[in-house]
Design an enzyme around this catalytic site. Sequence first.
Site, short mmCIF file in Angstrom:
data_model
loop_
_atom_site.label_atom_id
_atom_site.label_comp_id
_atom_site.label_asym_id
_atom_site.label_seq_id
_atom_site.Cartn_x
_atom_site.Cartn_y
_atom_site.Cartn_z
N GLU A 11 62.89 59.29 89.18
CA GLU A 11 63.52 58.55 90.29
C GLU A 11 63.76 59.42 91.51
O GLU A 11 63.73 58.95 92.65
CB GLU A 11 64.83 57.91 89.84
CG GLU A 11 64.66 56.71 88.91
CD GLU A 11 64.54 57.09 87.44
OE1 GLU A 11 64.46 58.32 87.15
OE2 GLU A 11 64.52 56.19 86.59
N PHE A 27 75.66 49.90 77.54
CA PHE A 27 74.45 50.71 77.50
C PHE A 27 73.91 50.94 78.91
O PHE A 27 73.74 50.01 79.68
CB PHE A 27 73.39 50.00 76.64
CG PHE A 27 72.07 50.71 76.63
CD1 PHE A 27 71.97 51.99 76.08
CD2 PHE A 27 70.94 50.12 77.17
CE1 PHE A 27 70.76 52.66 76.09
CE2 PHE A 27 69.73 50.79 77.17
CZ PHE A 27 69.63 52.06 76.62
N GLN A 28 73.67 52.18 79.24
CA GLN A 28 73.16 52.59 80.55
C GLN A 28 74.03 52.12 81.71
O GLN A 28 73.54 51.80 82.78
CB GLN A 28 71.70 52.13 80.74
CG GLN A 28 70.78 52.84 79.76
CD GLN A 28 69.33 52.80 80.15
OE1 GLN A 28 68.85 51.78 80.62
NE2 GLN A 28 68.62 53.89 79.92
N LYS A 40 72.63 42.59 86.21
CA LYS A 40 71.48 41.85 85.71
C LYS A 40 71.72 40.34 85.69
O LYS A 40 70.80 39.57 85.96
CB LYS A 40 71.14 42.36 84.30
CG LYS A 40 69.76 41.95 83.86
CD LYS A 40 69.31 42.68 82.61
CE LYS A 40 67.93 42.17 82.19
NZ LYS A 40 67.47 42.83 80.96
N MET A 48 63.45 83.15 99.29
CA MET A 48 64.64 83.07 100.14
C MET A 48 65.87 83.61 99.39
O MET A 48 66.71 84.29 99.98
CB MET A 48 64.85 81.61 100.55
CG MET A 48 65.95 81.38 101.55
SD MET A 48 65.73 82.31 103.07
CE MET A 48 64.88 81.16 104.11
#
Lengths: 592, 180
Positions: free
Chosen positions: A59, A121-122, A171, A487
């Site tokens: 993502e 869940f999630q 949802k 760096m």
Amino acid sequence: MSDSNSHDPNQMTGAAMIVRAMKDHGVEHIFGYPGGAVLPIYDEIFQQSDVQHILVRHEQGAGHAAEGYARSTGKPGVVLVTSGPGATNMVTPLADALMDSIPLVCITGQVPTHLIGNDAFQECDTVGITRPCTKHNWLVRRIEDLAKVLHEAFYVATSGRPGPVVVDVPKDVQFATGTYHPPRKADVHVSYVPKTKGDPAQIRKAVALLANAKRPVIYSGGGVVNSGPEASRLLRELVEITDFPITSTLMGLGAYPASGKNWLGMLGMHGTYEANMTMHGCDVMLCIGARFDDRITGRTDAFAPNAKKIHIDIDPSSINKNIRVDVPIIGDVATVLEDLLGVFKAEAKKPDIKPWWQQVASWRARNSLAYKKSSDVIMPQYAIQRLYEATRGRDTYITTEVGQHQMWAAQFYGFEQPKRWMTSGGLGTMGYGLPAALGVQVAHRDSLVIDIAGDASVQMTIQEMATAVQYELPIKIFILNNQYMGMVRQWQQLLHGNRLSHSYTEAMPDFVKLAEAYGAVGMQVFKPSDLDGAIQDMIKVNKPVLFDCRVAALENCFPMIPSGKAHNEMLLPAEATDEATAAAFAGGKALV
Amino acid sequence: MTQPASAYFMEERHDPNETHTLSVIVQNEPGVLARVIGLFSGRGYNIESLTVSETEAQKHLSRITIVTTGTPMVIQQIKNQLDRMVPVYRVVDMTLSGRSIERELAMVKLRGVGEHRVESLRLAEAFRARVIDASTESFVFEITGNSSKINQFIELMRPLGLVEVVRTGVAAIGRGAEGM
Ligand SMILES: Cc1cc2nc3c(=O)[nH]c(=O)nc-3n(C[C@H](O)[C@H](O)[C@H](O)COP(=O)(O)OP(=O)(O)OC[C@H]3O[C@@H](n4cnc5c(N)ncnc54)[C@H](O)[C@@H]3O)c2cc1C
Ligand SMILES: Cc1ncc(C[n+]2csc(CCOP(=O)(O)OP(=O)(O)O)c2C)c(N)n1
Ligand SMILES: [Mg+2]
């Protein structure tokens, strides 16, 4: 009865509304990754072809790709991810986009409303987690609110100072049926109306200062790019009619062309000597869409001590934040510059600043970007110069990762147009450049898109090579491979007694084999004499390329303003001997 | 003094702090208070007191009153940061406008018998505090006023058997006919 209802074209599910709103806002591409909480939306995407979905591999990749897409087009980047880990993986790009003022609209799935707060869940508190890294966010609990919130989201992301927004959609709301309405005026958030027109009295004051300046400088920034092509055109006109010297931040490169005769190069910590000295010595500073970042100001009490400062910015919170200015002008760059130019042309004459230009010429003569040439190893600066020569005539877009290579790209690649340069400036996110290049290439199929990368950074989002291969996006990943987190190593050398703690890129992958494993093309060069030919080959390949350019490992990035120093205390490459460096960085143990 | 070598520039600032009362009109939508508080904690601003309540139900508007301290530059920054939040309509600096009334309500519980009880009642009267609960060995006083009056009252009650205090925080409104 139910018949008439089912024929109402505006009756639809929440999932359908989301796709419909995208179409209504002119969205052609979205970047995303599916999961349980967004499956209804994916189902809608499957059944249409107006909005093309690009499947990334992580993502974070979707977020940076959308940033690259947005920055190179001026349109908002759109992202679709699932609840929980999908949303948390988006946090880095959201924070990045907030810092760099990039418009993103991110749709996240959420668990059904009745499960919110139950550790379902999630489930995660997406609006809570993303609140400080978005311009605004919404949790939509009722289908009745969805259309309005979606339109508001596009409005907020793209108006005023652009930024990322999140719309979190449970949802059950995606499944629910409601009435969609197309975007309309009333969806503009009533409490959020940014001011775009500058105060005429302030503009007059600014013109008076400019017309009487003896040692003026224009300091432009990312806001000019944000404001659009007209802003860059007006900026060029302003330079033309005033003949003032102009410098820019990292974020503003390209708004004024690097080939322009008034160009001083980038300013700031790794900016040119002439840019920083001009800033330090000026008597009138015109800041246009830049935010006096700490990479620019150095010590704020010694920043341009004798200058009257004018600041044009659309966000009042950017004004007087770090540096107190004399003439603040709140408004959009293009709108304000148009008015300012109008007043200048009608009422003012360009001041005579010949002596100032002579002074600037003497600073330029220091040649602060000089580096030691070599015929055995490829110097990283040389690699960028050759890349620039090979691509300058083409329709090219450059992205970068974060580190020395990023600074060398800024110093040595000449940008002639705005929106051609995509880099993570504010957050400094390693792993930005590869997915950003992907997003740029999606928007500009036929252009040459190059990510100037570091060997460490590129490994942070390397998985997106698969996305490039899947969608036949021929991005070129030009790795300045110094086998170090250069760096970090530079700071360790300068500040931490040369103790190179964990900054060596151990177990370096074979980038050629890696490219091939993804179905892309791998190339590798070691010798300066092979470089030009290899770059030509890279450009010719109509496939994604990982280009492993082995460069001098221990080269450091100069010039540099040491911490806590003023602009006139820069460290130049020729002066960066061990003793000078030690003196410049004298002090106790480093805090960061 | 040389600063420690660092990628950041560390400077001490010596501007004196000021205390300001800000009135913030916000859209009464979920999370709006969290946004405001998150702004203060995220950017390291002080909150001395904060009150919030819906004030115009039909327009879904709430009013937040915040008392904060900082240098003049920080106070200006706080106002700008609040003002650019999407659900914020207006920010008014009640201290700068110089024409505002500030009030706070406190409930003050005392335990004591004999002389202390008598003394506390006498002081309460002087401060126009009301007794809103009493038992043979305790009182609860209700007092409204500006913060310094309440502070003063509490200090006077301390030696008389102060048990606990609860305060609403400051609410502020402009004088005169104009609304904000
Ligand atoms: C390793 C590293 C080193 C760096 N070194 C340097 C360096 O040497 N020099 C350098 O310059 N940077 C450097 N940076 C980048 C630096 O951290 C900042 O990101 C950058 O300087 C900010 O640029 P900016 O001021 O143009 O602001 P931006 O972040 O681009 O902000 C734009 C400003 O314009 C305003 N604005 C936006 N849209 C409009 C509009 N339409 N009209 C008017 N105003 C608008 C915004 O409100 C904001 O104030 C470095 C970054 C990294 C990672
Ligand atoms: C996600 C992330 N983690 C850590 C850092 C700190 N950091 C800045 S530059 C850098 C090293 C980058 O190395 P490389 O990509 O090889 O670039 P080079 O400097 O060698 O050109 C690191 C670790 C960062 N900017 N981003
Ligand atoms: Mg490296």
